[in-house]
Design an enzyme around this catalytic site. Structure first.
Site, PDB file in Angstrom:
ATOM      1  NE  ARG A  93      -9.612 -15.982  49.296  1.00 44.19           N
ATOM      2  CZ  ARG A  93     -10.678 -16.400  48.604  1.00 44.19           C
ATOM      3  NH1 ARG A  93     -10.721 -17.612  48.106  1.00 44.19           N
ATOM      4  NH2 ARG A  93     -11.698 -15.592  48.399  1.00 44.19           N
TER       5      ARG A  93
ATOM      6  CG  HIS B  77     -16.344 -17.572  50.363  1.00 42.59           C
ATOM      7  ND1 HIS B  77     -15.016 -17.727  50.006  1.00 42.59           N
ATOM      8  CD2 HIS B  77     -17.037 -18.356  49.496  1.00 42.59           C
ATOM      9  CE1 HIS B  77     -14.920 -18.570  48.985  1.00 42.59           C
ATOM     10  NE2 HIS B  77     -16.138 -18.964  48.658  1.00 42.59           N
TER      11      HIS B  77
ATOM     12  CD  GLU C 278     -15.784 -17.535  42.909  1.00 45.19           C
ATOM     13  OE1 GLU C 278     -16.944 -17.956  42.760  1.00 45.19           O
ATOM     14  OE2 GLU C 278     -14.783 -18.263  42.778  1.00 45.19           O
TER      15      GLU C 278
ATOM     16  CG  ASN D 252     -11.551 -17.126  43.638  1.00 40.49           C
ATOM     17  OD1 ASN D 252     -10.502 -16.728  44.140  1.00 40.49           O
ATOM     18  ND2 ASN D 252     -12.685 -17.157  44.317  1.00 40.49           N
TER      19      ASN D 252
ATOM     20  CE1 TYR E 112     -12.253 -22.126  41.324  1.00 40.64           C
ATOM     21  CE2 TYR E 112     -11.268 -24.265  41.752  1.00 40.64           C
ATOM     22  CZ  TYR E 112     -11.824 -23.096  42.217  1.00 40.64           C
ATOM     23  OH  TYR E 112     -11.938 -22.885  43.577  1.00 40.64           O
TER      24      TYR E 112
ATOM     25  CD  GLU F 278     -12.143 -20.027  45.622  1.00 39.08           C
ATOM     26  OE1 GLU F 278     -12.699 -20.689  44.716  1.00 39.08           O
ATOM     27  OE2 GLU F 278     -12.767 -19.414  46.496  1.00 39.08           O
TER      28      GLU F 278
END
Ligand SMILES: *[C@@H]1O[C@H](CO)[C@@H](O)[C@H](O)[C@H]1NC(C)=O
Ligand SMILES: *[C@@H]1O[C@H](CO)[C@@H](O)[C@H](O)[C@H]1NC(C)=O
Ligand SMILES: *[C@@H]1O[C@H](CO)[C@@H](O)[C@H](O)[C@H]1NC(C)=O
Ligand SMILES: *[C@@H]1O[C@H](CO)[C@@H](O)[C@H](O)[C@H]1NC(C)=O
Length: 498
Positions: A104, A149, A194, A335, A337, A402
């Site tokens: 990606r 992005h 995002e 995405n 985390y 992500e």
């Protein structure tokens, strides 16, 4: 009470799906499904460098970090970064090294269209992306392309950037060029990475380009344009390209898992509001009914009226817009985390997104950390988020676009290994035990790169890059062989399932 009824139905549906999935996978919870895409991700501004070479135009990050070096750690910027503009073949070698079946990466809008518009088409930029795409395919790696992005051509920021509704047309024309030029070989597209963070660039000054300080206003205007731009690009593909190119178009959203501090109604409502303001602001119109979540609409309208404004700070879609926005994705990218705790309460000024949510967010200091202040290691939250999305947006496959871990760049990166092992185990439980439909997983990131305003100190790479060296070699960390085993075996080691 409606909430509890829904939760019970969800549990029943999940149990039924889990049974079906367990049968299909013969109970092998630690195995990825056939055809599952395993790869890594990057973004143009964070890796390419060559910021003004071969006809590339200035973007909002070039502009911001040149004007305001104090916004970034040590005044660092993406002028050189990993020099992937010249070293992309080494990036592909790194991907081969971990057995990736997908990569990606993003296209720099101002590298192919230096002014953002079609008046100048930069052939050197097009050649560059053709070279990457062809080399990936020669090596059996599926290109997954992000159109945007975060790196808006500065020329488009001079006319307002994303809050300007005309940006929809500019984005559609840029996307048409990408489909025409690369769509014969690229089958996985995400429009915008995002949008929640992109919108932050219009709600405060500081770390996020273009650093426009219009809290509670600029962010909603930017969001509104991005949703329309995404949907128009999806319809363009559907109407003019899908029959011949046969690819998929989605969007990459971002969210933490939001864990309520208490299991009581007002806390569960705060959790729901946080998801709807962050994920739902985009996913609800795009995946469900073409419009904003009711709780978002009501709260921003009400606060706007209380502030004495003649209009809501959150614009409205026309009926025609709702029709083309509704259902405009083939998959939903996420995405993610970490996990954050939520409770009801007010924070942020008048007006602001934070105050509109009516939610206070913080993390649990006893959770294991990383070198990023915001990144706590909470693998169980990953599984919960995937289940929440699957329940809220049924029928849409998920791609984890992500997920990764930040440290100071040590080669023996055991903490990154444990992060990936434990998060991938939770991903596999979501797939094989909960029946969540997930098509791929992209680790962030293939190599150390410019972590935006955090500069080069905080490192997310599976490969190390020494940014003071002349050759900027990609050096495998311990996590490279760990990920290589997982990606080649299609299996996560048993120890991470305990
Ligand atoms: C609407 O805003 C007023 C003033 O801020 C507030 O007191 C009230 O609780 C809000 N109502 C709703 C339903 O959000
Ligand atoms: C923080 O984590 C600890 C250890 O897991 C737990 O005991 C505690 O309840 C957590 N606190 C909150 C507010 O979630
Ligand atoms: C480059 O070297 C200087 C001097 O030793 C150091 O301060 C800086 O942190 C290094 N930068 C990176 C990105 O490694
Ligand atoms: C992957 O497979 C190899 C060879 O079969 C084996 O030695 C190794 O332990 C496996 N690794 C993982 C992470 O499953």
């Amino acid at each position: 009470m409606v909430r509890y009824a829904a939760a019970v139905l969800w549990a029943l549906a999940a149990a039924a799906a889990a049974t079906a999935a367990a049968v299909a996978n013969s109970g092998a919870v630690n195995k990825f499904p056939d055809g599952f895409l395993l790869g890594a991700a990057s973004a143009a501004y964070q890796i390419e460098g060559a910021w003004n070479e071969d006809g590339k135009g200035e973007n909002i990050w070039d502009h911001m970090f040149h004007e305001h070096p104090e916004y970034a750690h040590n005044g660092e910027n993406g002028d050189v970064a990993c020099d992937s503009y010249h070293k992309y073949a080494e990036d592909v070698e790194a991907l081969k090294g971990i057995g990736a079946t997908a990569y990606r990466f993003s296209i720099s809008w101002s590298r192919v269209l230096p002014t953002g518009d079609l008046d100048v088409i930069n052939q050197a930029g097009i050649d560059y992306y053709n070279n990457i795409i062809n080399l990936l395919l020669e090596n059996g790696i599926e290109p997954m392309v992000t159109m945007y992005h975060w790196d808006l051509p500065q020329a488009l920021q001079y006319i307002g950037g994303w809050p300007n509704p005309l940006m929809v047309d500019y984005f559609v024309e840029y996307a048409r060029l990408l489909f025409d030029t690369f769509g014969d070989r690229v089958k996985w597209w995400t429009t915008i990475n995002e949008p929640y963070i992109v919108a932050c660039g219009y709600s405060s000054s500081g770390w996020q380009a273009p650093s426009q300080n219009a809290p509670g206003i600029g962010n909603y205007l930017a969001a509104h344009t991005m949703i329309r731009a995404h949907a128009r690009v999806y319809r363009l593909y559907e109407q003019e390209y899908r029959a011949t190119q046969n690819g998929k178009v989605g969007i990459a959203l971002n969210s933490d898992w939001y864990e309520p501090a208490e299991d009581t109604d007002s806390y569960l409502e705060a959790q729901e509001r946080m998801f709807q303001f962050q994920l739902g602001l985009y996913a609800h119109p795009i995946l469900l009914d073409g419009d904003y979540p009711a709780v978002v609409r009501q709260r921003v309208d009400n606060n706007s009226a209380a502030e004495g404004r003649p209009r809501s700070r959150l614009p409205s879609f026309t009926e025609e817009e709702k029709q083309y926005i509704k259902g405009s994705a083939d998959f939903i990218g996420i995405n993610t985390y970490t996990t954050t705790i939520v409770e009801p309460g007010d924070s942020g000024g008048v007006p602001s997104f934070e105050l509109d949510t009516g939610v206070i967010r913080y993390q649990n200091e006893s959770w294991p950390g990383s070198s990023a202040s915001w990144l706590k290691v909470v693998p169980w939250g990953f599984r919960k988020l995937l289940n929440w999305m699957s329940n809220e947006y049924p029928g849409y496959p998920i791609v984890v676009t992500e997920n990764g871990y930040g440290d100071w760049g040590e080669l023996d990166d055991q903490r990154r290994i444990d992060y990936y092992g434990s998060y991938l185990a939770e991903l596999l439980k979501a797939i094989n035990e909960d029946g969540v439909n997930i098509l791929g997983y992209m680790a962030w990131s293939i190599m150390d790169n410019l972590e935006w305003a955090s500069g080069y100190e905080l490192r997310f790479g599976i490969y190390r890059v020494d940014f003071n060296s002349t050759d900027l070699a990609r050096i495998p960390k311990a996590s490279a062989s760990f990920m290589g085993d997982i990606f080649r075996n299609k299996t996560v080691p048993d120890e991470y399932f305990q």
